[in-house]
Enzyme design. Structure first.
Site, short mmCIF file in Angstrom:
data_model
loop_
_atom_site.label_atom_id
_atom_site.label_comp_id
_atom_site.label_asym_id
_atom_site.label_seq_id
_atom_site.Cartn_x
_atom_site.Cartn_y
_atom_site.Cartn_z
CD GLU A 225 15.85 -0.73 4.50
OE1 GLU A 225 16.15 -1.94 4.36
OE2 GLU A 225 16.23 0.06 3.89
N GLY A 226 11.19 -2.87 5.58
CA GLY A 226 10.32 -4.03 5.59
C GLY A 226 9.87 -4.46 4.19
CG HIS A 227 6.82 -1.96 2.04
ND1 HIS A 227 6.82 -0.98 3.00
CD2 HIS A 227 5.65 -2.62 2.43
CE1 HIS A 227 5.78 -1.00 3.26
NE2 HIS A 227 4.85 -1.96 3.02
CG MET B 221 -2.02 -1.23 1.20
SD MET B 221 -3.44 -0.73 1.72
CE MET B 221 -3.01 -0.68 3.64
N GLY B 222 2.09 1.27 -0.45
CA GLY B 222 2.97 2.34 -0.54
C GLY B 222 3.75 2.64 0.86
CG MET C 154 10.43 -1.65 10.02
SD MET C 154 11.73 -1.34 8.88
CE MET C 154 13.06 -0.98 9.79
CB SER C 155 3.98 -0.74 10.88
OG SER C 155 2.81 -0.37 10.33
CD GLN D 109 -2.20 -8.63 3.96
OE1 GLN D 109 -3.23 -7.95 4.24
NE2 GLN D 109 -0.99 -8.52 3.67
CD GLN E 256 -6.12 -3.40 2.54
OE1 GLN E 256 -6.14 -3.83 1.56
NE2 GLN E 256 -5.14 -3.80 3.66
O1 PAF Z 1 -0.28 -5.83 3.53
C1 PAF Z 1 -0.86 -4.85 2.89
O2 PAF Z 1 0.13 -3.81 2.68
C2 PAF Z 1 -2.24 -4.89 2.13
O3 PAF Z 1 -3.17 -5.57 2.92
C3 PAF Z 1 -2.25 -5.47 0.60
C4 PAF Z 1 -1.57 -6.96 0.88
C5 PAF Z 1 -1.14 -4.82 -0.13
C6 PAF Z 1 -3.50 -5.58 0.20
O4 PAF Z 1 -4.02 -4.48 0.02
#
Ligand code: PAF
Length: 272
Positions: free
Chosen positions: A26-28, A21-22, A175-176, A144, A52
């Site tokens: 660093e986690g991403h 979700m942008g 990280m979030s 998830q 969501q």
């Molecule tokens: O984990 C996330 O960032 C979101 O839930 C995802 C998997 C990109 C779906 O919108």
């Protein structure tokens, strides 16, 4: 995107998708780096998915910085950033949703009743558009991850789902993108989530196996920190998310805690 993905498949390329979700951190990037090694068409999607978010949640406030995200992704040598508009994903007459019936009604699903329906719907759409062979999701969102695995199995998506380890700050905070909401005082309470999980594993090592005791001690530990409000602390079967009475086999300990107005989650597999 669909045409590009179809052409990649015809060329025999392996498509890897990292959905996000942008507001990348660093986690991403650790998922992107993992993805880079696994395929030759690496696609990072950036889409703040409205379905969501519940009516009183942070969809409007969710942090966004598209240009910075694109630069970060480019530095990791990803091939494509797929960033659709909400109207592309949910056009006016949109009416089909994907939902898991059991897994999505537990843990986070109790306080966020429509959250996972939004996640599975958008992820199913991303899978159909991007046509990946492999998709990578972080284990911080453990629920998830297993819901997506369930959906892939139930709906016969021919996609390998990889769960990537949680990336943490030096003090243990997972990280979030939502960590940016925390004030200094709240930020100092936030590492308590991970410390609480580590403490629980220590208690299991010391032969405390009753989940009611583990949860009670964890509750006390977290509530002692300023501005914390526990949403849930659960110890459950990592496949079904059903509550366990004893930690006799590897068990998922998952928690969600509001710090001020920011809801943070974390989890760990407790091993006896
Ligand atoms: O984990 C996330 O960032 C979101 O839930 C995802 C998997 C990109 C779906 O919108």
């Amino acid at each position: 995107m669909h045409a590009v993905a179809s052409a990649s498949r015809l060329k025999g390329q392996t498509i890897v998708l990292v959905p996000t979700m942008g507001f990348l951190h660093e986690g991403h990037l650790s998922l992107v780096r993992q993805g880079r090694k696994l395929g030759n068409q690496l696609i990072v999607s950036i889409f703040v998915n409205p379905t969501q978010f519940g009516p009183n949640e942070d969809f409007e406030d969710y942090p966004r910085d598209f240009n910075r995200d694109v630069q970060m992704v480019a530095q990791e040598n990803a091939d494509i950033v797929f960033a659709p508009e909400a109207a592309d994903i949910y056009p006016a007459n949109f009416q089909t949703f994907v939902n898991t019936t059991n897994l999505s009604n537990k843990l986070c699903g109790l306080s966020r009743p429509s959250h996972f329906k939004g996640v599975t719907t958008v992820v199913a759409k991303l899978f159909n558009i991007v046509q990946p062979h492999i998709a990578i999701f972080g284990k911080k969102d453990f629920q998830q991850l297993i819901i997506i695995r369930q959906m892939v199995c139930d709906l016969n998506f021919d996609i390998k789902i990889i769960g990537a380890a949680t990336f943490r700050e030096s003090d243990g905070l997972a990280m979030s993108s939502r960590n940016t909401y925390l004030s200094q005082r709240q930020r100092s309470s936030a590492p308590a989530l991970y410390q609480a999980l580590l403490n629980a594993q220590k208690m299991v090592n010391a032969n405390i196996k009753k989940t009611s005791t583990l949860i009670q001690k964890t509750t006390q530990f977290i509530e002692a920190r300023p501005e914390t409000q526990i949403d849930y602390i659960a110890i459950c079967d990592p496949r079904t998310l059903e509550d366990l009475k004893l930690v006799k086999q590897p068990a998922l300990m998952a928690l969600a805690v509001k710090i001020g107005r920011t809801r943070l989650i974390d989890n760990m597999i407790l091993t006896p």
